[in-house]
Design a protein around this motif. Structure first.
Motif, PDB file in Angstrom:
ATOM      1  N   UNK A  83       0.817  -1.214   0.000  1.00 57.85           N
ATOM      2  CA  UNK A  83       0.000   0.000   0.000  1.00 57.85           C
ATOM      3  C   UNK A  83       0.851   1.265   0.000  1.00 57.85           C
ATOM      4  N   UNK A  84       2.096   1.169   0.446  1.00 58.60           N
ATOM      5  CA  UNK A  84       2.981   2.338   0.405  1.00 58.60           C
ATOM      6  C   UNK A  84       3.294   2.751  -1.034  1.00 58.60           C
ATOM      7  N   UNK A  85       3.186   1.805  -1.975  1.00 56.64           N
ATOM      8  CA  UNK A  85       3.380   2.162  -3.384  1.00 56.64           C
ATOM      9  C   UNK A  85       2.227   3.040  -3.872  1.00 56.64           C
ATOM     10  N   UNK A 132       8.677  -5.012 -14.218  1.00 57.19           N
ATOM     11  CA  UNK A 132       9.916  -5.791 -14.190  1.00 57.19           C
ATOM     12  C   UNK A 132      10.600  -5.799 -12.830  1.00 57.19           C
ATOM     13  N   UNK A 133      10.138  -4.979 -11.895  1.00 57.42           N
ATOM     14  CA  UNK A 133      10.823  -4.808 -10.614  1.00 57.42           C
ATOM     15  C   UNK A 133      10.684  -6.053  -9.744  1.00 57.42           C
ATOM     16  N   UNK A 134      11.666  -6.285  -8.878  1.00 58.39           N
ATOM     17  CA  UNK A 134      11.650  -7.479  -8.025  1.00 58.39           C
ATOM     18  C   UNK A 134      11.729  -7.148  -6.538  1.00 58.39           C
ATOM     19  N   UNK A 135      11.661  -5.865  -6.195  1.00 59.79           N
ATOM     20  CA  UNK A 135      11.688  -5.473  -4.785  1.00 59.79           C
ATOM     21  C   UNK A 135      10.562  -4.487  -4.508  1.00 59.79           C
ATOM     22  N   UNK A 136      10.042  -4.513  -3.294  1.00 59.27           N
ATOM     23  CA  UNK A 136       8.958  -3.606  -2.938  1.00 59.27           C
ATOM     24  C   UNK A 136       9.447  -2.162  -2.881  1.00 59.27           C
ATOM     25  N   UNK A 137      10.687  -1.963  -2.425  1.00 55.50           N
ATOM     26  CA  UNK A 137      11.224  -0.595  -2.389  1.00 55.50           C
ATOM     27  C   UNK A 137      11.343  -0.020  -3.797  1.00 55.50           C
ATOM     28  N   UNK A 138      11.732  -0.852  -4.737  1.00 52.49           N
ATOM     29  CA  UNK A 138      11.811  -0.410  -6.125  1.00 52.49           C
ATOM     30  C   UNK A 138      10.445  -0.060  -6.681  1.00 52.49           C
ATOM     31  N   UNK A 139       9.442  -0.861  -6.338  1.00 58.00           N
ATOM     32  CA  UNK A 139       8.081  -0.591  -6.795  1.00 58.00           C
ATOM     33  C   UNK A 139       7.573   0.727  -6.228  1.00 58.00           C
ATOM     34  N   UNK A 140       7.833   0.964  -4.957  1.00 59.47           N
ATOM     35  CA  UNK A 140       7.405   2.215  -4.315  1.00 59.47           C
ATOM     36  C   UNK A 140       8.039   3.415  -5.020  1.00 59.47           C
ATOM     37  N   UNK A 141       9.327   3.320  -5.327  1.00 55.37           N
ATOM     38  CA  UNK A 141      10.030   4.421  -5.990  1.00 55.37           C
ATOM     39  C   UNK A 141       9.514   4.637  -7.414  1.00 55.37           C
TER      40      UNK A 141
END
Length: 409
Positions: free
Chosen positions: A46-48, A92-101
């Motif tokens: 949800x942070x994304x 294509x992202x594989x991390x939640x932090x990457x998705x949020x960014x």
């Protein structure tokens, strides 16, 4: 303007306005799948959504001056290109932090479409037709949250959550092609406009000092926090707590959107008998009472799926009444700097909404209490802001029909 050209322009501008809502709502049914694939929780996912709201908030302040300084199409092309690239990156992202960014970057790109579409209505259509055009665009925007989660549910089941972001990328690419091929640019760039921070900030500060603006802007934004809390936490509430599948969640979300859209249409009819101020006050009272009852029932575990849907429907109906009226009243005092006022209004609303969505994620306890608590607390604060702020307005400015059309959009 021929009828064919008129329809094509409406379709292009309407599609541009729909990019933002589709980007917010279409991936909601995929929250559990995203959490599983990225080894995280639905609350973290949800942070994304929160980062997307932050991107929209900042983007509205960014694109306003750029569209005036460089014309409509160049910033629009750049924004859509950023949007397409970020959408592919999300898939294509594989991390939640990457998705949020990447969601923040995607939001900044999508914001160009929304801001440009509003500006181009003024450029491409006669003033007498603007209200009708805005009403048509509002209908498209209103249909987006009804269609997006339902479509997202089917896409997620068929192709996985990554398929949603690929779909969004194709939508962005189609819009970019349509803008290049068929969207005219009749606006002459203002090369004298300064893009230095100080003049821009000075203009925003002159808007923010107006009592009618800050009263209805912050009251409306605080009331609207409930919607952001609902959007951010509804996948958890419906799919994790009540156990519905992605498709069913999409249909529930679509049904609840009817409350928000339908009440905003009824609001237009009620304005023939009641003032904007009366509708704001009455709807906020109803919103406070509804959210407090909702909170008591949720805290004590006295409410199930049906009751949750019913109370959310009533809550969203209240928002459908107070949101367009608080927006219109906020913009009413401004003529020369209406663009700055509109951008600041949108930025404040989205910024506070982002904080609300972060709050429900941070305080997540695998119940509906964080969502309902934010809805109730924000509603009470909105009413207090209204009651205190109205005393500071010494010479209230009435709302014109054109301002209401733009505020509703």
């Amino acid at each position: 303007m021929s009828k064919q050209k008129y329809i094509s322009l409406i379709l292009i501008l309407g599609s541009l306005t729909a990019i933002g809502p589709f980007s917010i709502d279409m991936y909601l049914p995929g929250f559990p799948a995203i959490a599983k694939d990225l080894n995280t929780t639905a609350a973290r996912v949800a942070l994304s959504l929160s980062s997307f709201f932050i991107g929209i908030s900042a983007g509205q302040l960014l694109y306003g001056p750029l569209l005036d300084r460089f014309g409509r199409k160049k910033p629009l092309y750049i924004g859509l290109t950023i949007y397409i690239a970020a959408s592919v990156g999300c898939a294509l992202i594989h991390t939640i932090d990457g998705l949020i960014a990447l969601r923040l970057v995607q939001a900044v790109g999508s914001c160009a479409a929304g801001v440009a579409s509003v500006a181009m209505v003024r450029d491409l259509f006669p003033v007498k037709d603007s209200a009708k055009v805005f009403a048509t665009l509002m209908l498209i925007v209103g249909l987006s949250p009804m269609l997006a989660p339902t479509i997202g549910g089917y896409v997620t089941e068929a192709f996985g959550w990554q398929g949603v972001f690929i779909t969004l990328a194709f939508m962005g690419a189609a819009m970019l092609a349509a803008c290049v091929l068929w969207l005219p640019d009749t606006y002459t760039p203002d090369t004298t406009l300064s893009l230095k921070p100080l003049p821009i900030l000075t203009g925003f500060w002159s808007v923010l000092r107006e009592p009618q603006f800050y009263t209805y802007t912050f009251a409306g934004a605080m009331a609207f926090c409930g919607l952001f809390a609902y959007v951010a936490d509804s996948p958890l509430v419906f799919m994790d707590i009540f156990g519905v599948d992605g498709k069913t969640y999409g249909w529930i979300f679509a049904f609840l959107s009817i409350g928000l859209i339908g009440s905003s249409q009824v609001n237009s009819m009620l304005l023939q008998r009641f003032s904007n101020e009366q509708l704001v006050y009455t709807s906020l009272i109803c919103q406070v009472l509804t959210s407090l009852v909702f909170l008591v029932l949720t805290l004590n575990g006295w409410i199930g799926l049906g009751g949750t849907i019913a109370l959310l429907f009533v809550f969203l109906c209240c928002l459908g009444f107070n949101s367009p009226n608080t927006s219109a009243l906020s913009l009413a005092p401004f003529e020369k700097n209406a663009g700055s006022a509109s951008a600041l209004l949108g930025a404040i609303r989205m910024g506070m909404g982002a904080l609300a969505s972060v709050a429900v994620s941070v305080f997540n306890n695998h119940t509906a209490v964080p969502m309902v608590g934010v809805m109730a607390g924000a509603s009470v604060l909105a009413l207090l802001i209204l009651l205190i702020g109205r005393k500071q307005i010494t010479a209230p400015v009435a709302v014109s029909e054109g301002q209401l059309a733009e505020a509703v959009h």
